[in-house]
Design an enzyme around this catalytic site. Structure first.
Site, PDB file in Angstrom:
ATOM      1  N   HIS A  62       0.975  -1.177   0.168  1.00  0.00           N
ATOM      2  CA  HIS A  62      -0.026   0.170   0.018  1.00  0.00           C
ATOM      3  C   HIS A  62       0.909   1.318   0.002  1.00  0.00           C
ATOM      4  CE1 HIS A  62       0.442   1.146   4.251  1.00  0.00           C
ATOM      5  NE2 HIS A  62       0.571  -0.074   4.278  1.00  0.00           N
ATOM      6  N   MET A 212      17.726   4.959   7.742  1.00  0.00           N
ATOM      7  CA  MET A 212      17.712   5.488   6.331  1.00  0.00           C
ATOM      8  C   MET A 212      16.623   6.533   6.355  1.00  0.00           C
ATOM      9  SD  MET A 212      18.200   1.879   4.237  1.00  0.00           S
ATOM     10  CE  MET A 212      19.248   0.550   4.627  1.00  0.00           C
TER      11      MET A 212
END
Ligand code: HPA
Length: 273
Positions: A62, A212
């Protein structure tokens, strides 16, 4: 093409038109930590694809969604899914959601993430309050002309992560019997995990955890004067710490394993704001 500010404002106006009350707290959910969104009461759920100009996030299956409602007695916006730089979004695009939260009037931003543990005193599954970050993404979301409507050209970063909120997280953790570490988060752009040599380098320069995300969002939030609390879930020990390769499945599994503690901590912190 409208200005970046206008794009952010358009998204903020869209959201304002769909929720009964604007949020004053926003929470960005990291990998595997998405369950918090299901705890929001009276939720208005807006898929990112419905919000003007909002970048889709690369979460498998999604594109992410914004969930606005009540959590721990506060009006919150939960960003379930974030757009990472490594997906090819510019930092301007990947920090779009934080900008929108700022224009909506959010005063407090809670950032969460999955991170690799560099500090060998950590164990996989630990929760860590980010005391400070080292931005090694290689760029900065504020590069380019400065729009004074967002904030100043040279924003101060001496207290990027609010001292007050870090202390508040400690109090909540003590109350709830949650062990909470503190440390410095090094942000790299990824998406490859680090090499063992890079992890030794990061340890030498003072990093306790590596990930990250988060640093660009914090920079943008501070540019707009938001107060930031950030919590890492140490989902794995960083490359070379243990004699085992890194695997995204492990990241997701560990995050799932500690999600109740994590939810308790974040909800407790929001209640105590
Ligand atoms: N390195 C970088 N990012 C991460 C890690 C890691 O070890 N674990 C979770 N996100």
């Amino acid at each position: 093409m409208s200005s970046y500010y206008d794009q952010v404002r358009e998204a903020a106006d869209f959201i304002r038109g769909r929720v009964a009350q604007v949020p004053d707290v926003a929470v960005v959910l990291g990998s595997g930590l998405g369950d918090l969104a299901t705890r929001v009461a009276g939720a208005v759920t807006l898929p990112y694809t419905d919000i003007p100009n909002w970048p889709p996030s690369g979460v498998v299956g999604h594109a992410g969604q914004l969930v606005v409602g009540d959590l721990a007695g506060r009006r919150v916006a939960v960003l379930a899914g974030r757009a990472h730089y490594y997906e090819g979004h510019s930092l301007l695009r990947s920090t779009f959601g934080v900008r929108v939260m700022g224009l909506l009037g959010v005063k407090t931003l809670v950032l969460t993430n999955a991170a690799g543990g560099i500090n060998t005193a950590f164990e996989s599954g630990a929760l860590m309050v980010i005391d400070d970050h080292i931005n090694l993404v290689g760029t900065n979301p504020l590069i380019g002309p400065n729009d004074e409507r967002f904030g100043p050209r040279f924003p101060d970063m001496t207290e990027a992560y609010s001292k007050r909120l870090r202390a508040l997280a400690d109090r909540v953790a003590t109350e709830r019997g949650i062990r909470l570490a503190h440390g410095v988060y090094a942000a790299l752009h990824g998406p490859s995990y680090e090499t063992p040599a890079e992890i030794r380098f990061l340890r030498t320069i003072g990093a306790d955890a590596v990930g990250m995300s988060t640093a660009p969002e914090t920079i943008v939030a501070r540019h707009m004067g938001l107060e930031v609390l950030a919590i890492s879930c140490i989902t794995n020990m960083a490359a070379g710490v243990l004699d085992a390769p890194l695997d995204h499945h492990e990241v997701m599994e560990t995050a799932r394993r500690v999600k109740d503690q994590f939810i308790g901590l974040v909800e407790g912190a929001i209640a105590a704001l």
